[in-house]
Design an enzyme around this catalytic site. Structure first.
Site, mmCIF file in Angstrom:
data_model
loop_
_atom_site.group_PDB
_atom_site.id
_atom_site.type_symbol
_atom_site.label_atom_id
_atom_site.label_comp_id
_atom_site.label_asym_id
_atom_site.label_seq_id
_atom_site.Cartn_x
_atom_site.Cartn_y
_atom_site.Cartn_z
ATOM 1 C CB SER A 99 -0.345 0.351 1.575
ATOM 2 O OG SER A 99 -0.030 -0.053 2.502
ATOM 3 C CB THR A 101 1.372 1.569 5.524
ATOM 4 O OG1 THR A 101 0.057 1.326 4.224
ATOM 5 C CG2 THR A 101 1.123 1.944 6.416
ATOM 6 N N PRO A 125 1.942 13.063 13.883
ATOM 7 C CG PRO A 125 3.440 11.878 13.572
ATOM 8 C CD PRO A 125 3.216 12.411 14.288
ATOM 9 C CG ASP A 127 -4.327 12.820 16.163
ATOM 10 O OD1 ASP A 127 -4.411 11.583 15.179
ATOM 11 O OD2 ASP A 127 -4.032 11.813 16.446
ATOM 12 C CB SER A 134 -6.731 6.247 4.442
ATOM 13 O OG SER A 134 -5.846 4.972 4.431
ATOM 14 C CB SER A 135 -1.840 4.238 3.400
ATOM 15 O OG SER A 135 -0.763 4.872 4.757
ATOM 16 C CG HIS A 183 10.362 -7.828 -46.823
ATOM 17 N ND1 HIS A 183 9.363 -8.245 -46.604
ATOM 18 C CD2 HIS A 183 9.266 -7.081 -47.498
ATOM 19 C CE1 HIS A 183 8.402 -7.996 -45.987
ATOM 20 N NE2 HIS A 183 8.038 -7.369 -46.814
ATOM 21 C CB SER A 313 36.861 -0.760 -31.186
ATOM 22 O OG SER A 313 37.681 -2.200 -30.692
ATOM 23 C CE LYS A 319 33.903 -1.921 -35.067
ATOM 24 N NZ LYS A 319 32.567 -1.917 -34.086
ATOM 25 C CD GLU A 326 25.989 0.476 -30.561
ATOM 26 O OE1 GLU A 326 26.243 -0.090 -31.211
ATOM 27 O OE2 GLU A 326 26.601 1.089 -29.160
#
Length: 467
Positions: A99, A101, A125, A127, A134-135, A183, A313, A319, A326
């Site tokens: 959840s 929570t 925290p 109240d 609610s979580s 193709h 490389s 190269k 990529e």
């Protein structure tokens, strides 16, 4: 954190918490219970959670349920969380209670500590910070809010910038004609403008898909509380909350049409993830096209040269590899994997609550972040700077036997096939072979087989630039 501790208490008893930690007992229990991946909830999620708590305090104050000074202190503390000033105090692993929570209580405890320091009096925290919440509605709400804000702030601008880069590239090289391929085999010619416009249209469609999902992303679970009935929340809380959050973010958030759906399912997150997967598929297609066009430079297609960014490389001097396409392809593979995770997680709505919310949030936000970053790189470090090889393109066009397709209405398919076969076998230009095997005048063949003329059409509404 230092090795000094303080003692905190919750309904399960006492435990040690690092002395300088802003969190309390419930967060500490989660830290100890879930040493799984070492990955905390994403910054975007914690930022959105701060905004949710800020909007909740504002709504409760306007409803007369929270003392104005207390609400002001909670709002100020929550704003600091939203800004990222206390990220070190959100240590809970992604793989936690389903959840979320633990993360909700983490926010409640941190914000309560900051507000209490500001006020000089205790702030609770549950109240105070979690009033009317609610979580079970806070975390689904935060999933939506964080995704909506990240799409708006990061992904949509990145895709729009990539579309602009493609549009500029169409104008720069669009008139150049190249061999089309189906193709992976030679086909009728196209212009660079036409090819690039296809990529751009894919991304523009992706932006349209994101926009189409936005109204559902903007519908929030807040107000449903524990199971969707709204227990312990003011009847107007959900609407007031969305109003406050819209003020803070500029997004048109509104209460969910049905709280039972909003808590028990994550269908909208699955939908949005699907749209992100489509964008990933589009980007992978573009990246692979770039890799093929850049292949060589001698033994491949060699149609374009991507910017040389780094040696390719550790053993072959000189190269240079297509590193940005990529990286893009790898990102796309990752996003497709994230979508698979979100799809499975979305099925875990058991009765009144989905219980894979943290992993949905993590993967959704990671997909958004990765796609935004790679879209920027693909545009700025690959597409914007590639160079066209006109000599290689012209040589391939001249020898392309498929150009004979343009003669079908004049000489018929069978005759055209014979010309193409012989031209390919002898390595001769199709125009030369058609002149030899038909009685058509050279001038007519030149006109019928002009690659530029053969590219006309294919884009409706004038998009795509010159062809």
């Amino acid at each position: 954190m230092t090795k000094s501790f303080r003692i905190e208490r919750d309904s399960m008893g006492e435990l040690k918490v690092p002395a300088e930690a802003l969190w309390g007992a419930q967060t500490q229990r989660a830290v100890e219970n879930f040493p799984v991946s070492g990955r905390p909830m994403p910054r975007a999620f914690i930022g959105a959670l701060g905004l949710v708590k800020q909007a909740a305090a504002r709504a409760n104050s306007r409803l007369g349920l929270l003392d104005p000074k207390l609400a002001e202190a909670i709002e100020a503390a929550a704003a600091e969380v939203a800004e990222g000033r206390h990220d070190a105090h959100f240590p809970i692993d992604v793989f936690q209670t389903g959840s979320g929570t633990s993360t909700n209580m983490n926010a409640n405890e941190v914000i309560a500590a900051l507000a209490a320091h500001r006020l000089g009096t205790p702030v609770h925290p549950n109240d105070h910070v979690n009033m009317g919440q609610s979580s079970n509605d806070v975390i689904p709400t935060t999933v939506h809010v964080s995704a909506a804000l990240e799409v708006r702030r990061e992904l949509a601008p990145a895709l729009e910038a990539l579309c602009s880069t493609l549009r500029a590239k169409e104008a720069e090289v669009g008139a150049v004609v190249k061999t089309g391929r189906t193709h992976l085999m030679d086909a009728m010619p196209v212009t660079f403008a036409q090819e690039l416009s296809g990529w751009r249209a894919q991304l523009e469609s992706g932006l349209e898909r994101l926009a189409a999902s936005a109204p559902r992303v903007h519908r929030l679970a807040q107000g449903g509380t524990a199971v969707g009935t709204g227990i312990n929340a003011h009847p107007e809380f959900g609407a007031r909350f969305c109003q406050a959050l819209a003020e803070l973010t500029g997004c048109p958030f509104e209460p969910a049409r049905n709280y039972f759906e909003a808590l028990s399912s994550q269908d909208t997150a699955v939908e949005l993830s699907g749209q992100l997967k489509v964008i990933a598929v589009s980007l992978m297609k573009i990246a692979n096209d770039l890799r093929w066009m850049n292949s060589g430079p001698l033994a491949g297609l060699g149609e374009i040269a991507l910017p040389a960014l780094q040696p390719g490389s550790s053993i072959m001097p000189g190269k240079v590899n297509p590193v940005i396409p990529e990286a893009t392809a790898m990102v796309c593979a990752q996003v497709i994997g994230h979508d698979a995770t979100i799809t499975v997680a979305g099925q875990s709505g058991n009765f009144q609550l989905n219980v894979m919310l943290p992993v949905i949030a993590y993967n959704l936000l990671e997909s958004i972040r990765l796609l935004a970053n790679t879209a920027r790189l693909l545009g700025s470090r690959a597409i914007a700077g590639f160079k066209v090889n006109p000599e290689r393109l012209a040589e391939a066009l001249e020898r392309n036997p498929i150009l004979v397709t343009a003669l079908n209405p004049v000489i018929g398919y069978e005759k055209g096939a014979a010309i193409a076969k012989k031209a390919y076998a002898e390595g001769r230009a199709i125009r030369e072979m058609a002149e030899k095997m038909t009685d058509l005048p050279r001038e007519q063949l030149q006109k019928l087989l002009d690659p530029q003329e053969l590219t006309r059409g294919g884009i409706k509404g004038g998009g795509g630039g010159g062809g």
